[in-house]
Write an enzyme that holds these catalytic residues in place. Sequence first.
Site, PDB file in Angstrom:
ATOM      1  N   TYR A 173       0.846  -1.208   0.000  1.00 23.14           N
ATOM      2  CA  TYR A 173       0.000   0.000   0.000  1.00 23.14           C
ATOM      3  C   TYR A 173       0.876   1.251   0.000  1.00 23.14           C
ATOM      4  O   TYR A 173       0.612   2.212  -0.732  1.00 23.14           O
ATOM      5  CB  TYR A 173      -0.873  -0.071   1.241  1.00 23.14           C
ATOM      6  CG  TYR A 173      -1.904   1.009   1.426  1.00 23.14           C
ATOM      7  CD1 TYR A 173      -3.051   1.064   0.637  1.00 23.14           C
ATOM      8  CD2 TYR A 173      -1.761   1.953   2.443  1.00 23.14           C
ATOM      9  CE1 TYR A 173      -4.015   2.038   0.849  1.00 23.14           C
ATOM     10  CE2 TYR A 173      -2.719   2.927   2.666  1.00 23.14           C
ATOM     11  CZ  TYR A 173      -3.843   2.969   1.863  1.00 23.14           C
ATOM     12  OH  TYR A 173      -4.797   3.935   2.084  1.00 23.14           O
ATOM     13  N   LYS A 177       0.841   4.084  -2.766  1.00 21.91           N
ATOM     14  CA  LYS A 177       0.364   5.429  -2.414  1.00 21.91           C
ATOM     15  C   LYS A 177       1.445   6.490  -2.574  1.00 21.91           C
ATOM     16  O   LYS A 177       1.148   7.621  -2.971  1.00 21.91           O
ATOM     17  CB  LYS A 177      -0.192   5.418  -0.985  1.00 21.91           C
ATOM     18  CG  LYS A 177      -1.509   4.658  -0.843  1.00 21.91           C
ATOM     19  CD  LYS A 177      -2.622   5.297  -1.664  1.00 21.91           C
ATOM     20  CE  LYS A 177      -3.991   4.758  -1.281  1.00 21.91           C
ATOM     21  NZ  LYS A 177      -5.066   5.355  -2.110  1.00 21.91           N
TER      22      LYS A 177
HETATM   23  N1  NAD Z   1      -9.849   6.260   5.769  1.00 18.75           N
HETATM   24  C1  NAD Z   1      -8.634   6.761   5.933  1.00 18.75           C
HETATM   25  O1  NAD Z   1      -8.246   7.233   7.026  1.00 18.75           O
HETATM   26  C2  NAD Z   1      -7.665   6.784   4.785  1.00 18.75           C
HETATM   27  C3  NAD Z   1      -6.338   7.137   5.063  1.00 18.75           C
HETATM   28  C4  NAD Z   1      -5.436   7.227   4.011  1.00 18.75           C
HETATM   29  C5  NAD Z   1      -5.860   6.971   2.712  1.00 18.75           C
HETATM   30  N2  NAD Z   1      -7.148   6.603   2.477  1.00 18.75           N
HETATM   31  C6  NAD Z   1      -7.543   6.374   1.088  1.00 18.75           C
HETATM   32  O2  NAD Z   1      -8.766   7.059   0.839  1.00 18.75           O
HETATM   33  C7  NAD Z   1      -9.492   6.375  -0.190  1.00 18.75           C
HETATM   34  C8  NAD Z   1     -10.909   6.081   0.265  1.00 18.75           C
HETATM   35  O3  NAD Z   1     -10.845   5.142   1.328  1.00 18.75           O
HETATM   36  P1  NAD Z   1     -12.016   4.925   2.409  1.00 18.75           P
HETATM   37  O4  NAD Z   1     -11.345   4.952   3.731  1.00 18.75           O
HETATM   38  O5  NAD Z   1     -13.151   5.819   2.123  1.00 18.75           O
HETATM   39  O6  NAD Z   1     -12.370   3.384   2.082  1.00 18.75           O
HETATM   40  P2  NAD Z   1     -13.746   2.642   1.664  1.00 18.75           P
HETATM   41  O7  NAD Z   1     -13.446   1.209   1.575  1.00 18.75           O
HETATM   42  O8  NAD Z   1     -14.850   3.094   2.566  1.00 18.75           O
HETATM   43  O9  NAD Z   1     -14.028   3.247   0.209  1.00 18.75           O
HETATM   44  C9  NAD Z   1     -13.267   2.888  -0.899  1.00 18.75           C
HETATM   45  C10 NAD Z   1     -14.217   2.670  -2.055  1.00 18.75           C
HETATM   46  O10 NAD Z   1     -13.446   2.335  -3.219  1.00 18.75           O
HETATM   47  C11 NAD Z   1     -14.146   1.324  -3.931  1.00 18.75           C
HETATM   48  N3  NAD Z   1     -13.231   0.547  -4.759  1.00 18.75           N
HETATM   49  C12 NAD Z   1     -12.270  -0.308  -4.325  1.00 18.75           C
HETATM   50  N4  NAD Z   1     -11.638  -0.868  -5.372  1.00 18.75           N
HETATM   51  C13 NAD Z   1     -12.187  -0.336  -6.486  1.00 18.75           C
HETATM   52  C14 NAD Z   1     -11.938  -0.519  -7.872  1.00 18.75           C
HETATM   53  N5  NAD Z   1     -10.997  -1.367  -8.327  1.00 18.75           N
HETATM   54  N6  NAD Z   1     -12.681   0.185  -8.757  1.00 18.75           N
HETATM   55  C15 NAD Z   1     -13.646   1.042  -8.327  1.00 18.75           C
HETATM   56  N7  NAD Z   1     -13.926   1.240  -7.010  1.00 18.75           N
HETATM   57  C16 NAD Z   1     -13.209   0.553  -6.110  1.00 18.75           C
HETATM   58  C17 NAD Z   1     -14.788   0.473  -2.853  1.00 18.75           C
HETATM   59  O11 NAD Z   1     -15.908  -0.278  -3.356  1.00 18.75           O
HETATM   60  C18 NAD Z   1     -15.177   1.503  -1.823  1.00 18.75           C
HETATM   61  O12 NAD Z   1     -16.512   1.941  -1.973  1.00 18.75           O
HETATM   62  C19 NAD Z   1      -8.667   5.129  -0.528  1.00 18.75           C
HETATM   63  O13 NAD Z   1      -7.833   5.406  -1.626  1.00 18.75           O
HETATM   64  C20 NAD Z   1      -7.819   4.927   0.721  1.00 18.75           C
HETATM   65  O14 NAD Z   1      -6.642   4.209   0.446  1.00 18.75           O
HETATM   66  C21 NAD Z   1      -8.055   6.504   3.478  1.00 18.75           C
END
Ligand code: NAD
Length: 310
Positions: A173, A177
């Site tokens: 990851y 990222k």
């Molecule tokens: N939540 C956090 O604190 C956090 C921290 C750092 C980075 N992120 C990043 O933020 C973004 C959103 O994450 P989140 O926490 O809302 O997670 P989440 O799992 O709630 O949402 C991610 C969404 O992406 C969709 N998805 C996954 N693979 C896919 C694909 N191949 N094609 C289309 N859609 C796809 C999933 O169905 C899901 O609805 C991600 O990139 C995650 O890595 C989140």
Amino acid sequence: MSASSSDAPVAIVTGAGRGLGREHALALARAGYDLVVNDLGGAGDGTGADATPAQQVVAQIEALGQRAIANGADVSNWEAAGEMIRSAVEHFGRLDALVNNAGILRDRTIANITEEDWDLSIAVNLKGSAAPLHHAAAYWRDLSKARGEPVNAAVVNTTSASGLYGAAGQSNYAAAKLGVAAMSVAAARELGRYGVRVNVLAPAAVTRLTEGVMKTEELKQRLQPRFVAPLVVYLLSDAARDITGRVFEMGGGALVAVDMPRPGAGLRHADGEWTPERIAEIMPTLLEQVPAQPSGIEAMQYMMSAPLDE
Ligand SMILES: NC(=O)c1ccc[n+]([C@@H]2O[C@H](COP(=O)([O-])OP(=O)(O)OC[C@H]3O[C@@H](n4cnc5c(N)ncnc54)[C@H](O)[C@@H]3O)[C@@H](O)[C@H]2O)c1
């Protein structure tokens, strides 16, 4: 369905069926955008698919008075990503913004990781941002050339503190990222001439991806996904017209501009030829001038103790 005559700006948000992406999409709808709500709808580890989450967000956007279409593309599929960009233009007649937000976790230590964990994380998190960016960039480049002037378009790509600071247990990851951040800086340099800005968001919020480590009610209140969306709306807006190639952390009420890699401190050897012994002698002095990478926890502590905006 026919292309619309509305002149609302149009944004694509990937992974917008839940979590942060849904909040980005709803905030953009409130800001007057029409939307393509992309979501494959799988589990947090990238397995499975379900059209329902994207369709529900489309209904929420329509209730806000904006137009939206659902898109079930797997963003790591190069062709499907291209089809997603084309469908935005065909349906709405324009494309102004792209938010690459879709992401998954396959956490394993580097000693335990499988090839599948590695490949799927790189596919969704890195290629899944590159593929939509490529197709959108080609569309905007062609449009800019046809018009003979720059377009006015913007992209927000999603990185993570895990990538910026190198979290243990997340080498796949982290590689993906930090790759997203590096790709964004390079793309920002390329696309400026066409009028396209590219910035990077490292969010922090309690979602299904993080609820395992952010368990308390206090954290859930403090780290609501909707707290991150205003930065996305801002970065896509004309108010940020001079901002490109920049990285920001946002979450829990904190907004941090991140210093991307830059030369720290150095020495030149007069004859050009260093010896391992001389390197050993100067290394402590060199490293004294360049602090070690903070851990993700140290970075989070910085966020939580950043000065108040008063
Ligand atoms: N939540 C956090 O604190 C956090 C921290 C750092 C980075 N992120 C990043 O933020 C973004 C959103 O994450 P989140 O926490 O809302 O997670 P989440 O799992 O709630 O949402 C991610 C969404 O992406 C969709 N998805 C996954 N693979 C896919 C694909 N191949 N094609 C289309 N859609 C796809 C999933 O169905 C899901 O609805 C991600 O990139 C995650 O890595 C989140």
